[in-house]
Design an enzyme around this catalytic site. Sequence first.
Site, PDB file in Angstrom:
ATOM      1  CE  LYS A 172     -16.539  -4.606   3.353  1.00  0.00           C
ATOM      2  NZ  LYS A 172     -15.880  -3.538   4.103  1.00  0.00           N
ATOM      3  CD  GLN A 211       5.513   3.316  11.401  1.00  0.00           C
ATOM      4  OE1 GLN A 211       6.697   3.224  11.713  1.00  0.00           O
ATOM      5  NE2 GLN A 211       4.956   2.529  10.538  1.00  0.00           N
ATOM      6  CG  ASP A 267     -12.173   6.528   9.410  1.00  0.00           C
ATOM      7  OD1 ASP A 267     -12.754   5.447   9.666  1.00  0.00           O
ATOM      8  OD2 ASP A 267     -10.937   6.666   9.412  1.00  0.00           O
ATOM      9  CE1 TYR A 310     -10.852   9.073  -4.429  1.00  0.00           C
ATOM     10  CE2 TYR A 310     -11.984   9.497  -2.358  1.00  0.00           C
ATOM     11  CZ  TYR A 310     -11.873   9.678  -3.714  1.00  0.00           C
ATOM     12  OH  TYR A 310     -12.787  10.457  -4.382  1.00  0.00           O
ATOM     13  NE  ARG A 342     -18.116   4.170   7.501  1.00  0.00           N
ATOM     14  CZ  ARG A 342     -18.259   4.052   8.809  1.00  0.00           C
ATOM     15  NH1 ARG A 342     -19.408   3.613   9.306  1.00  0.00           N
ATOM     16  NH2 ARG A 342     -17.272   4.350   9.637  1.00  0.00           N
ATOM     17  CD  GLU A 366      -2.555   1.505   2.545  1.00  0.00           C
ATOM     18  OE1 GLU A 366      -3.605   0.876   2.719  1.00  0.00           O
ATOM     19  OE2 GLU A 366      -2.094   2.318   3.382  1.00  0.00           O
ATOM     20  CG  HIS A 386     -15.345  -0.739  11.447  1.00  0.00           C
ATOM     21  ND1 HIS A 386     -16.143   0.257  11.973  1.00  0.00           N
ATOM     22  CD2 HIS A 386     -14.518  -0.128  10.560  1.00  0.00           C
ATOM     23  CE1 HIS A 386     -15.813   1.416  11.412  1.00  0.00           C
ATOM     24  NE2 HIS A 386     -14.835   1.213  10.542  1.00  0.00           N
ATOM     25  CE1 TYR A 425     -11.299  -1.500   9.327  1.00  0.00           C
ATOM     26  CE2 TYR A 425     -13.090  -2.571   8.133  1.00  0.00           C
ATOM     27  CZ  TYR A 425     -12.207  -1.519   8.285  1.00  0.00           C
ATOM     28  OH  TYR A 425     -12.220  -0.493   7.374  1.00  0.00           O
TER      29      TYR A 425
END
Length: 285
Positions: A163, A210, A109, A49, A107, A17, A147, A143
């Site tokens: 989903k 981090q 946050d 994104y 979705r 990523e 979540h 998750y």
Amino acid sequence: MNILDMYKEDKTLLSFEVFPPKKTSPIESVYGVLEELSSLNPAYVSVTYGAGGTASDNTCAIASKIKNDYGVEAIAHITCVNSTKQQVADVLGQFKEHNIENVLALRGDIVPDLPPQTDFRYASELTQFIKDTGDFHIAGACYPEVHPDAKDEIEDIMNLKKKVDAGAEFLISQLFFDNRIFYDFQKRCQLAGVNVPIEAGIMPVVNKNQIQRMVSLCGASLPAKFTHIMNRYAHNPEALRDAGIAYAVDQIVDLIANGVSGIHLYTMNNPYVARRICDAVGNLL
Ligand code: FAD
């Protein structure tokens, strides 16, 4: 290429990523990072994104660069909670124009100072919307530690099933530091009939900031083994970096040995760390 076609019974994919630069930095500032990461030959690279204050406009440009210039398959993230259907359709149109075939439908946050739009409430609705266009292969997020908005793990897994039923062909997990949590989650998925490939999200923690950031952002629990290591080397940045890489490698070796479909490495745009990990596990995949 459809990323789903890359999964094989006896192989583990390694994917990365990356995130676009901050709004104040030019997009070119990440090209060197992208080139170095692409040279490590990941199965694909995903591009976030609008997360963490980055410019979402750049998601398309970066995914396009990875795919069309560096020849590595790319998956563009897209969120929906603050967008209308028309805005989502416009972004998808842009992706299509740039030859991007895979998207991670999220979705996003819900933040207190930005009331959500009403066209999409959940990622499953976005997934269905994208599927109806017929233009993309779709992935979803999951998750292992549940979540944070979900009432409990049962509700969360039933929502995950929705989903997948809406069109998510594979899943990428939130980061975790305890593999047992991921294996338990895999069992819940099986019980709920979530039978798509699930990539394990691994973040090598290589500096002190981090740790705090990750825990406050995603609520990952920290096993004693992890905190001992981090505390031991808290005042020695080089040792902390090496210990963080070693911890991630240890997690990945165990995950591969247990036959996970894929490892999704949260590279934090750090090619040095990604290279060390690829060197350590490349022959095991
Ligand atoms: P959903 O799947 O919609 O789930 C959100 C919550 O709603 C869960 O609690 C779920 O149980 C519940 N829910 C789902 N469906 C229903 C239903 N039908 N009825 C009732 N409840 C329901 N954020 C960004 O802004 N940009 C990024 O690029 C980005 N990339 C990410 C990549 C990965 C791999 C992951 C794991 C997360 C990423 N995120 C990103 C963060 C993500 O946007 C947030 O975690 C967000 O809060 C949830 O998104 P989701 O797509 O998982 O939501």
